[in-house]
Scaffold this motif. Structure first.
Motif, mmCIF file in Angstrom:
data_model
loop_
_atom_site.group_PDB
_atom_site.id
_atom_site.type_symbol
_atom_site.label_atom_id
_atom_site.label_comp_id
_atom_site.label_asym_id
_atom_site.label_seq_id
_atom_site.Cartn_x
_atom_site.Cartn_y
_atom_site.Cartn_z
ATOM 1 N N UNK A 78 0.820 -1.220 0.000
ATOM 2 C CA UNK A 78 0.000 0.000 0.000
ATOM 3 C C UNK A 78 0.855 1.273 0.000
ATOM 4 N N UNK A 79 1.925 1.268 0.786
ATOM 5 C CA UNK A 79 2.674 2.505 1.024
ATOM 6 C C UNK A 79 3.966 2.630 0.214
ATOM 7 N N UNK A 80 4.685 1.520 0.014
ATOM 8 C CA UNK A 80 6.018 1.639 -0.568
ATOM 9 C C UNK A 80 6.096 1.341 -2.058
ATOM 10 N N UNK A 81 5.182 0.522 -2.569
ATOM 11 C CA UNK A 81 5.234 0.278 -4.013
ATOM 12 C C UNK A 81 5.105 1.576 -4.807
ATOM 13 N N UNK A 82 4.236 2.514 -4.421
ATOM 14 C CA UNK A 82 4.210 3.791 -5.160
ATOM 15 C C UNK A 82 5.541 4.540 -5.084
ATOM 16 N N UNK A 83 6.251 4.411 -3.979
ATOM 17 C CA UNK A 83 7.556 5.066 -3.843
ATOM 18 C C UNK A 83 8.582 4.423 -4.769
ATOM 19 N N UNK A 84 8.508 3.108 -4.929
ATOM 20 C CA UNK A 84 9.414 2.426 -5.845
ATOM 21 C C UNK A 84 9.141 2.864 -7.287
ATOM 22 N N UNK A 85 7.869 2.990 -7.628
ATOM 23 C CA UNK A 85 7.512 3.430 -8.977
ATOM 24 C C UNK A 85 8.048 4.843 -9.227
ATOM 25 N N UNK A 86 7.944 5.700 -8.215
ATOM 26 C CA UNK A 86 8.461 7.069 -8.347
ATOM 27 C C UNK A 86 9.977 7.078 -8.522
#
Length: 278
Positions: A70-78
């Protein structure tokens, strides 16, 4: 130390080892779904858990994975988007360090969330299980020393460097692999110095996990993050890695650069699918 080297070093932490290893898998989606199992097997190998502890760890890992999705996959994509943008006009030293800072921030958030989940498992470890952890780490260090410092140590270092590059950059063609291997073989490598640093990090790792077991989460997390820092005596080696990586990235021809962009695009698509799965 370049970003992939930083993350490789942090892979000593039980809650992150399996996760970081997923990047090298042929199917990130499949491996990510098996994260609790993979991480549990890794932890059992180092801690010799009993059945109750394994079940407890599995529950905690599932909770951690739900948070990470929920929280870190978007950060990896960024971060992938940031890396892709850096390719446009040639990657600079500052851009590489910015990516490293972004990766470190992600790891620190992961550790902070892992700490209270890991604490009940760590608090229940018996003295012989802590001893088993130390024994396994000592065995791994001896194995590392034999390979890295042996007669074919330069070849082994070159192999590990190219493997780590391909973990993050995708399959390299023969000229790029040859260049990376030649760079790694040319670096000055002080086995005694590197062994000393590895021993220091292992000692700090155990101290950090013990701090977590006593619910001193801030101290334990800070020690684990300190483990990722380059020691002053290791700085020349770090700079050789960064120089090599910048030369490789900025020396790519059009076809090589497009292959890298496709690899990162495929990875981003998988991460988005994982994020949307639950």
């Amino acid at each position: 130390m370049a970003t992939m080297q930083l993350l490789k070093r942090l892979a000593t932490l039980l809650t992150l080892t399996a996760l970081l290893g997923l990047i090298g898998c042929s199917s990130l989606t499949l491996a990510y779904g098996q994260l609790p199992l993979l991480a549990g097997l890794w932890a059992d190998n180092y801690l010799d858990l009993d059945s109750r502890q394994r079940a407890q760890l599995k529950t905690q890992l599932q909770a951690w994975q739900a948070w990470h999705r929920r929280e870190e996959l978007p950060q990896w994509i960024a971060l992938l988007r940031q890396a892709n943008a850096a390719l446009d006009d040639g990657v600079t030293h500052d851009e590489l360090l910015a990516l490293e800072r972004g990766a470190r921030a992600s790891v620190e958030r992961c550790l902070q969330h892992a700490a209270p989940l890991a604490a009940p498992v760590l608090a229940g470890l018996r003295p012989e299980q802590w001893q088993h952890l130390q024994k396994k780490m000592d065995e791994k260090t001896e194995e590392w020393r034999d390979k890295i410092g042996g007669p074919r140590g330069a070849d082994e270092r070159a192999k590990r460097y190219t493997t780590n590059l391909e973990r993050w950059l995708g399959d390299l063609d023969r000229p790029l692999r040859r260049q990376a291997a030649a760079d790694a073989k040319s670096w000055h490598f002080d086995l005694a110095l590197m062994s000393q640093g590895r021993t220091q990090r292992q000692t700090r790792l155990v101290q950090a996990l013990r701090a977590w077991s006593h619910q001193d989460f801030a101290t334990g997390t800070a020690m684990l993050m300190q483990d990722s820092q380059t020691l002053p005596a290791e700085m020349p080696y770090r700079e050789e890695i960064i120089t090599s990586l910048l030369k490789l990235l900025n020396g790519m021809d059009t076809a090589q650069r497009e292959a890298l962009r496709k690899h990162w695009a495929d990875w981003s698509n998988e991460l988005r699918s994982l994020q949307a799965a639950h």
